[in-house]
Design a protein around this motif. Structure first.
Motif, PDB file in Angstrom:
ATOM      1  N   GLY A 276      12.537  12.714  -2.879  1.00 28.78           N
ATOM      2  CA  GLY A 276      14.322  13.256  -4.029  1.00 28.78           C
ATOM      3  C   GLY A 276      14.865  11.001  -3.868  1.00 28.78           C
ATOM      4  O   GLY A 276      15.877  11.158  -4.105  1.00 28.78           O
ATOM      5  N   ALA A 277      13.549   9.751  -3.077  1.00 32.17           N
ATOM      6  CA  ALA A 277      14.052   8.856  -3.081  1.00 32.17           C
ATOM      7  C   ALA A 277      14.034   8.679  -4.581  1.00 32.17           C
ATOM      8  O   ALA A 277      13.243   8.919  -5.435  1.00 32.17           O
ATOM      9  N   LEU A 278      15.031   7.539  -6.051  1.00 33.12           N
ATOM     10  CA  LEU A 278      14.575   6.838  -6.584  1.00 33.12           C
ATOM     11  C   LEU A 278      13.020   6.144  -6.346  1.00 33.12           C
ATOM     12  O   LEU A 278      12.655   5.297  -6.136  1.00 33.12           O
ATOM     13  N   ILE A 279      13.236   5.054  -8.122  1.00 29.39           N
ATOM     14  CA  ILE A 279      11.886   4.119  -7.704  1.00 29.39           C
ATOM     15  C   ILE A 279      12.438   3.075  -9.442  1.00 29.39           C
ATOM     16  O   ILE A 279      12.702   3.492 -10.033  1.00 29.39           O
ATOM     17  N   VAL A 280      12.764   1.658  -8.495  1.00 25.42           N
ATOM     18  CA  VAL A 280      13.298   0.691  -9.246  1.00 25.42           C
ATOM     19  C   VAL A 280      11.972  -0.599  -9.324  1.00 25.42           C
ATOM     20  O   VAL A 280      11.839  -0.919  -8.477  1.00 25.42           O
ATOM     21  N   ALA A 281      12.192  -0.622 -10.815  1.00 23.03           N
ATOM     22  CA  ALA A 281      10.743  -1.520 -10.857  1.00 23.03           C
ATOM     23  C   ALA A 281      10.912  -2.948 -12.185  1.00 23.03           C
ATOM     24  O   ALA A 281      11.574  -2.917 -12.655  1.00 23.03           O
TER      25      ALA A 281
ATOM     26  N   GLU B 109       1.085   6.129  -7.784  1.00 20.37           N
ATOM     27  CA  GLU B 109       0.878   6.905  -6.231  1.00 20.37           C
ATOM     28  C   GLU B 109       2.850   6.773  -5.770  1.00 20.37           C
ATOM     29  O   GLU B 109       2.574   7.903  -5.041  1.00 20.37           O
ATOM     30  N   ILE B 110       2.871   5.203  -5.499  1.00 19.86           N
ATOM     31  CA  ILE B 110       4.104   4.659  -4.925  1.00 19.86           C
ATOM     32  C   ILE B 110       5.151   5.696  -5.553  1.00 19.86           C
ATOM     33  O   ILE B 110       6.352   6.127  -4.851  1.00 19.86           O
ATOM     34  N   SER B 111       5.557   5.859  -6.580  1.00 18.96           N
ATOM     35  CA  SER B 111       6.666   6.374  -7.737  1.00 18.96           C
ATOM     36  C   SER B 111       6.510   8.435  -7.262  1.00 18.96           C
ATOM     37  O   SER B 111       7.335   9.009  -7.092  1.00 18.96           O
ATOM     38  N   LYS B 112       4.936   8.779  -6.462  1.00 14.96           N
ATOM     39  CA  LYS B 112       5.459   9.859  -6.698  1.00 14.96           C
ATOM     40  C   LYS B 112       5.360  10.522  -5.187  1.00 14.96           C
ATOM     41  O   LYS B 112       6.470  10.997  -5.497  1.00 14.96           O
ATOM     42  N   ILE B 113       5.046   9.281  -4.345  1.00 13.29           N
ATOM     43  CA  ILE B 113       5.545   9.572  -3.069  1.00 13.29           C
ATOM     44  C   ILE B 113       7.102   9.713  -2.306  1.00 13.29           C
ATOM     45  O   ILE B 113       7.497  10.241  -1.990  1.00 13.29           O
TER      46      ILE B 113
ATOM     47  N   GLU C 242       5.118   8.290 -17.791  1.00 17.87           N
ATOM     48  CA  GLU C 242       3.916   9.188 -17.081  1.00 17.87           C
ATOM     49  C   GLU C 242       4.210   8.784 -15.683  1.00 17.87           C
ATOM     50  O   GLU C 242       4.162   9.716 -14.623  1.00 17.87           O
ATOM     51  N   TRP C 243       4.548   7.482 -14.895  1.00 14.06           N
ATOM     52  CA  TRP C 243       4.616   7.038 -13.719  1.00 14.06           C
ATOM     53  C   TRP C 243       5.881   7.624 -13.275  1.00 14.06           C
ATOM     54  O   TRP C 243       5.836   7.804 -11.687  1.00 14.06           O
ATOM     55  N   GLY C 244       6.806   8.010 -13.754  1.00 15.94           N
ATOM     56  CA  GLY C 244       7.852   8.274 -13.381  1.00 15.94           C
ATOM     57  C   GLY C 244       8.848   7.095 -12.567  1.00 15.94           C
ATOM     58  O   GLY C 244       9.868   7.767 -11.698  1.00 15.94           O
ATOM     59  N   ILE C 245       8.496   5.989 -13.628  1.00 19.63           N
ATOM     60  CA  ILE C 245       9.628   5.533 -12.551  1.00 19.63           C
ATOM     61  C   ILE C 245      11.348   5.157 -13.346  1.00 19.63           C
ATOM     62  O   ILE C 245      11.477   5.453 -14.178  1.00 19.63           O
TER      63      ILE C 245
ATOM     64  N   GLU D 208       1.012  -0.988   0.011  1.00 21.09           N
ATOM     65  CA  GLU D 208       0.094  -0.060   0.442  1.00 21.09           C
ATOM     66  C   GLU D 208       0.519   1.359   0.065  1.00 21.09           C
ATOM     67  O   GLU D 208       1.836   1.548   0.176  1.00 21.09           O
ATOM     68  N   PRO D 209       0.788   2.350  -0.901  1.00 12.25           N
ATOM     69  CA  PRO D 209       1.647   3.604  -0.651  1.00 12.25           C
ATOM     70  C   PRO D 209       1.657   4.440   0.413  1.00 12.25           C
ATOM     71  O   PRO D 209       2.671   4.749   1.131  1.00 12.25           O
ATOM     72  N   ASP D 210       0.665   4.362   1.396  1.00 10.00           N
ATOM     73  CA  ASP D 210       1.062   4.676   2.972  1.00 10.00           C
ATOM     74  C   ASP D 210       2.063   3.671   3.718  1.00 10.00           C
ATOM     75  O   ASP D 210       2.302   4.608   4.640  1.00 10.00           O
ATOM     76  N   GLN D 211       1.887   2.320   3.163  1.00 10.68           N
ATOM     77  CA  GLN D 211       3.330   1.825   4.385  1.00 10.68           C
ATOM     78  C   GLN D 211       4.755   2.410   3.652  1.00 10.68           C
ATOM     79  O   GLN D 211       5.643   2.363   4.072  1.00 10.68           O
ATOM     80  N   ILE D 212       4.849   2.867   1.926  1.00 11.32           N
ATOM     81  CA  ILE D 212       5.901   3.066   2.147  1.00 11.32           C
ATOM     82  C   ILE D 212       6.412   4.499   2.474  1.00 11.32           C
ATOM     83  O   ILE D 212       6.749   4.906   2.766  1.00 11.32           O
TER      84      ILE D 212
END
Length: 399
Positions: free
Chosen positions: A169-174, A160-164, A189-192, A125-129
């Motif tokens: 200031g963190a990168l997201i690796v998928a 949403e997790i990417s936005k959070i 678009e999602w900022g991955i 869940e996004p709130d966990q991140i």
């Protein structure tokens, strides 16, 4: 002398498990093209011809978009090893087997791994991140997460997790090993920032290459490293000088597997001919029919409802049914390979893949018939033909 080493004869299986998937015959034909030198102008053109559709399938304009020589695990190493340095805080999402593997790689880099966990078969869940970023002891360099978790059949929402992550200031690796080419995946678009995949799933090529893309922001992080990456083989700065060096300045790093690049090029060509949206819709349609059929037989789907991965369905093995015997019967009596569970799910689920060239209506019906027959052979009580009938209704409703 060959002694008792006879001609190699491999049976033709219907590969409907977690991967590899069925290879499109056009891909096999492409692989028969001659091997040439890695700096031959014709091969450089093949590289360019592969990069363009890779960007299209990833939905990105990233300059650093390539195919790494190796399977999806090699792409995972490239993503983790190039971003992570000793002492970095990284959040790793653990809700399946491959998230656990990412965490192991990050620890090998000397990172401080902050685990965000969910039950295997449920999403993060996004709130966990958000909470993990807030409570971290210092800045977090990256959030690492699996988009299509092959061990559980979960399709993880990323936007949403990417936005959070970016807000802090963190990168997201998928990890998109099972989702690329079969599920909606919008890198830009999602900022991955970093995404990797494999050729052997929805792209319908043999295993052996890992499609990979990295944002300019992530590449800037790589360029500012204080230490070299843990692996020479997946050092992206060196790989980038071969894949992006232009026709006259490409620098040797390793000899790429030419035949596998031919395979990927043809697989991508097939994806674009079908159209990415049409291909994604086909995967959804066939997964819905399969899942309706499995439930009509009386089986329970494992993955969280609303977040099921269309290319890969996990279904629980009923109490009293021998999982290995069930899979063996499906293979030996119907020539269909399905997968068993791995990690925590070993012996508890079947993993059924409808990926790329293998995602077809005939395969849905063949699977449901085979599963029904092998369950009956173990005295499981069900209504004969219920699965196929439910699948037919699902297709009718989708028409």
């Amino acid at each position: 002398m060959t002694g008792d080493l006879s001609d190699l004869v491999i049976p033709q299986r219907n590969l409907l498990g977690p991967g590899p998937s069925n290879v499109n015959p056009r891909v096999y034909r492409a692989m028969m093209q001659p091997v040439i030198g890695y700096l031959d102008p014709v091969f450089i053109q093949v590289i360019d011809d592969t990069q363009r559709p890779l960007r299209t399938v990833f939905r990105t304009e990233n300059d650093l978009t390539m195919a790494i020589s190796g399977t999806g695990t090699c792409g995972m190493e490239a993503g983790v090893y190039n971003i992570t340095e000793p002492g970095d805080n990284v959040i790793v999402c653990l809700n399946g087997f491959f998230g656990t593997r990412i965490a192991d790689m990050a620890k090998r880099c000397g990172a401080n791994v902050i685990a965000v966990e969910a039950e295997w078969g449920r999403i993060i869940e996004p709130d966990q991140i958000r909470e993990a970023l807030k409570s971290a002891n210092g800045p977090v360099k990256a959030v690492m997460i699996v988009h299509g978790e092959t061990s559980t059949g979960i399709l993880q929402p990323l936007e949403e997790i990417s936005k959070i992550a970016h807000e802090q200031g963190a990168l997201i690796v998928a990890d998109a090993v099972t989702s690329l080419g079969g599920c909606e995946l919008l890198i830009d678009e999602w900022g991955i920032d970093v995404c990797y995949s494999g050729t052997q799933k929805c792209l319908s090529a043999p295993p052996g290459m890992s499609p990979f893309t990295m944002s300019a922001a992530a590449m800037e992080v790589v360029q500012k490293r204080e230490t070299p990456p843990l692996s020479f083989y997946v050092d992206l700065q060196m790989l980038g000088r071969y894949w992006g060096g232009g026709s006259t300045t490409r620098m040797y790093h390793h000899t790429p597997p030419m035949s596998m690049l031919y395979a990927l090029r043809e697989g991508l060509r097939i994806v674009l001919e079908e159209g990415l949206e049409a291909r994604i819709a086909r995967h959804k349609r066939n997964a819905a029919a399969l899942q309706a059929g499995l439930e009509a037989i009386g089986l329970e789907l494992h993955a969280q409802e609303g977040y099921r991965l269309p290319p890969l369905t996990t279904v629980k093995v009923p109490e009293g049914i021998e999982e290995m015997k069930l899979r063996r019967g499906i293979l030996e009596n119907h020539n269909i390979e399905v997968g068993g569970g791995i990690g925590q799910m070993q012996g508890r689920v079947l993993r059924i893949g409808l990926m790329g060239y293998g995602s077809t209506e005939p395969n849905v019906f063949a699977l449901l018939f085979a599963i029904e027959q092998e369950l009956l052979a173990q005295s499981y009580k069900l209504e004969k033909g219920a699965g196929v009938s439910a699948a037919v209704r699902s297709y009718d409703n989708a028409a």
